[in-house]
Design a protein around this motif. Structure first.
Motif, mmCIF file in Angstrom:
data_model
loop_
_atom_site.group_PDB
_atom_site.id
_atom_site.type_symbol
_atom_site.label_atom_id
_atom_site.label_comp_id
_atom_site.label_asym_id
_atom_site.label_seq_id
_atom_site.Cartn_x
_atom_site.Cartn_y
_atom_site.Cartn_z
ATOM 1 N N HIS A 209 0.729 -1.140 -0.001
ATOM 2 C CA HIS A 209 -0.066 -0.093 -0.109
ATOM 3 C C HIS A 209 0.973 1.172 -0.113
ATOM 4 C CE1 HIS A 209 0.208 0.742 4.496
ATOM 5 N NE2 HIS A 209 0.133 -0.407 4.761
ATOM 6 N N ASP B 292 5.558 0.646 7.908
ATOM 7 C CA ASP B 292 3.921 0.268 7.626
ATOM 8 C C ASP B 292 3.560 1.185 6.486
ATOM 9 O OD1 ASP B 292 1.362 -0.599 7.571
ATOM 10 O OD2 ASP B 292 0.644 0.532 9.208
ATOM 11 N N MET B 293 3.854 0.569 5.078
ATOM 12 C CA MET B 293 4.796 -0.677 4.808
ATOM 13 C C MET B 293 5.285 -0.239 3.502
ATOM 14 S SD MET B 293 1.801 -3.131 2.562
ATOM 15 C CE MET B 293 3.213 -4.136 1.927
ATOM 16 N N GLU C 34 -5.277 1.363 2.194
ATOM 17 C CA GLU C 34 -5.259 0.248 2.971
ATOM 18 C C GLU C 34 -5.814 0.726 4.312
ATOM 19 O OE1 GLU C 34 -4.123 -2.815 5.805
ATOM 20 O OE2 GLU C 34 -3.056 -0.776 5.769
ATOM 21 N N GLU C 35 -4.898 1.850 4.862
ATOM 22 C CA GLU C 35 -5.346 2.564 6.240
ATOM 23 C C GLU C 35 -6.722 2.809 6.351
ATOM 24 O OE1 GLU C 35 -3.263 1.600 8.154
ATOM 25 O OE2 GLU C 35 -1.194 1.664 7.344
ATOM 26 N N GLU D 111 2.198 -7.161 3.472
ATOM 27 C CA GLU D 111 2.549 -7.063 4.690
ATOM 28 C C GLU D 111 1.606 -8.114 5.478
ATOM 29 O OE1 GLU D 111 1.034 -3.287 6.254
ATOM 30 O OE2 GLU D 111 -0.881 -3.702 5.377
HETATM 31 ZN ZN LIG Z 1 0.066 -1.447 6.566
#
Ligand SMILES: [Zn+2]
Length: 445
Positions: free
Chosen positions: A73, A105-106, A140-141, A167
């Motif tokens: 991501h 991350d990430m 993604e977050e 991840e």
């Molecule tokens: Zn992540």
């Protein structure tokens, strides 16, 4: 490997901060960075302007061979500079580390995956038997609505894959018999709940006998967190304990009746470790938002609370609602409990098969051992959207040997997030060797 480091710095500096709102993220900045890196426009899809995801697919030589995707991501969570020793978006190199939001991350993986993939894309390595796919994904977050979920739902042909690496790659674990390497195979399922309470408004100077919505909510939350959370000893948890990392506590940690006692023993010396063990053996409930009332002298007529609920493999939706009913007791009739987003059960991929073996080959080449074990994580990643389609997905990465798992975990969404140059190099080599081994094994198989 300067390519990965420079790319990582560029991705951090793009500041694709996702605060959960549609207007945030703006991952298209990193789409452009990656298009320049690959010198290839790829395929861009966006559900919302500025929220682009970028896909490249290198066709394999054998249409029957399995496909492999590398997915990273590009968005990151917000960072409050007050808690940092450096500017979180400057991507400075200090003390042998790249510092910045997204370092572990990430964006570290998004960058190293790109470096490995670019060698196939530019033709310096011949294609694999199956398709090799790279996906730099937005949102993604924020839950994937503008990223992985959107692509899997609307553009499955473009992102379809049999196997997936993403991840969370984690540091190795030391045990009495030597190091073991965690490969993330399983994620707990989020089943967030919203609580509502109702009262009757009135003057705050005469509280006697009132129906005050805040009082009900406060009591409900207290009951919820004081009620023992459901314990479950999953196969995934057993596999972690079987590495021997917990020594004498091993037996207690796989006993439903003794695990809470073992967690208290751990907490006496390492509360971070205890917290992690608790989360991997219990359905967890964390009340994280409460809103209620409008004015200091008005009895509140409504409140709302958000509870972050995470379930283990084997837990179903009913188990969550059963627990609320039991914990709230007579308050359950007065408090409305509703889902706050789609429910997800825990999701998992088997610790066997083509990619599992290829990762073993990769570890053998880089670390001199195949000792890996399936790891469950408490958070969620985009893997769940692919696992729902039958894809085998793992979280893979390598770190310097001195990095403690608890220090690593603290950097996720935390202050002073950073990744060492050594880690970047090890991860890149692991991914390179694993992709190559996947190709060899799928040609043979
Ligand atoms: Zn992540």
């Amino acid at each position: 490997m300067p390519d990965s480091v420079e790319l990582l710095q560029a991705l951090i500096r793009n500041e694709c901060v996702n605060d959960g709102t549609v207007e945030s993220g703006f991952e298209s900045r990193s789409v452009e960075t990656l298009q320049e890196f690959f010198n290839n426009p790829g395929e861009v899809r966006e559900k919302q302007r500025g929220r682009g995801s970028l896909v490249y697919r290198i066709p394999g030589t054998d249409p029957a061979a399995p496909s492999l995707m590398l997915m990273g991501h590009t968005d990151v969570v917000p960072a409050n500079p007050d808690g940092w020793d450096v500017n979180p978006f400057a991507a400075e190199i200090r003390e042998g580390c790249v510092w910045g939001r997204g370092a572990v991350d990430m964006l570290n993986l998004t960058a190293t995956m790109a470096t490995v993939f670019s060698q196939y894309l530019n033709g310096s390595i011949p294609p694999l038997p199956g398709d090799l796919v790279y996906l730099a994904v937005a949102d993604e977050e924020g839950g994937g609505r503008y990223g992985a979920q959107f692509l899997v739902d609307e553009y499955w042909d473009l992102v379809a894959c049999d196997y997936l690496m993403t991840e969370i790659g984690q540091p190795r674990v030391m045990t009495p018999t030597g190091p073991y390497y965690p490969i993330t195979t399983t994620e707990k399922g989020p089943m967030w709940r919203k609580l509502h309470s109702q009262g009757v408004p009135g003057h705050g100077s005469q509280p006697y006998g009132r129906e005050n919505a805040v009082i009900d909510m406060a009591a409900a939350i207290t009951r919820l967190v004081q009620s023992p959370a459901p314990v479950r000893i999953s196969d995934e948890w057993r596999a972690i304990v079987e590495t021997g990392a917990f020594g004498e506590l091993s037996e207690m940690l796989v006993s439903e009746n003794l695990v809470d006692e073992a967690i208290e023993i751990l907490a006496a010396t390492d509360v971070g470790l205890a917290r992690w063990v608790h989360a991997l053996t219990h359905m967890t409930f964390s009340p994280n938002i409460v809103h209620g009332g409008v004015k200091s002298n008005v009895i509140p007529d409504s409140t709302e609370a958000d509870v972050d609920v995470r379930v283990l493999p084997g837990h179903e939706v009913d188990d969550v609602d059963d627990h609320f009913r039991k914990a709230l007791g007579d308050l359950y009739d007065r408090i409305e409990v509703v889902p706050a987003m789609d429910d997800y059960v825990a999701n998992s991929s088997p610790s066997s098969g083509l990619l599992w073996e290829a990762i073993g080959d990769g570890l053998q080449a880089v670390e001199g051992t195949r000792d890996r074990f399936p790891m469950m994580v408490t958070g969620t990643t985009d893997s769940r959207f692919f696992r729902q389609r039958g894809t085998v997905a793992y979280g893979v990465g390598l770190y310097e040997h001195t990095l403690k798992p608890s220090d690593f975990a603290a950097m996720f969404h935390g202050n002073n997030e950073r990744v060492s140059l050594e880690s970047i190099d090890r991860t890149e080599r692991l991914l390179f060797e694993t992709v190559a081994a996947f190709g060899r094994r799928s040609a043979a198989g």
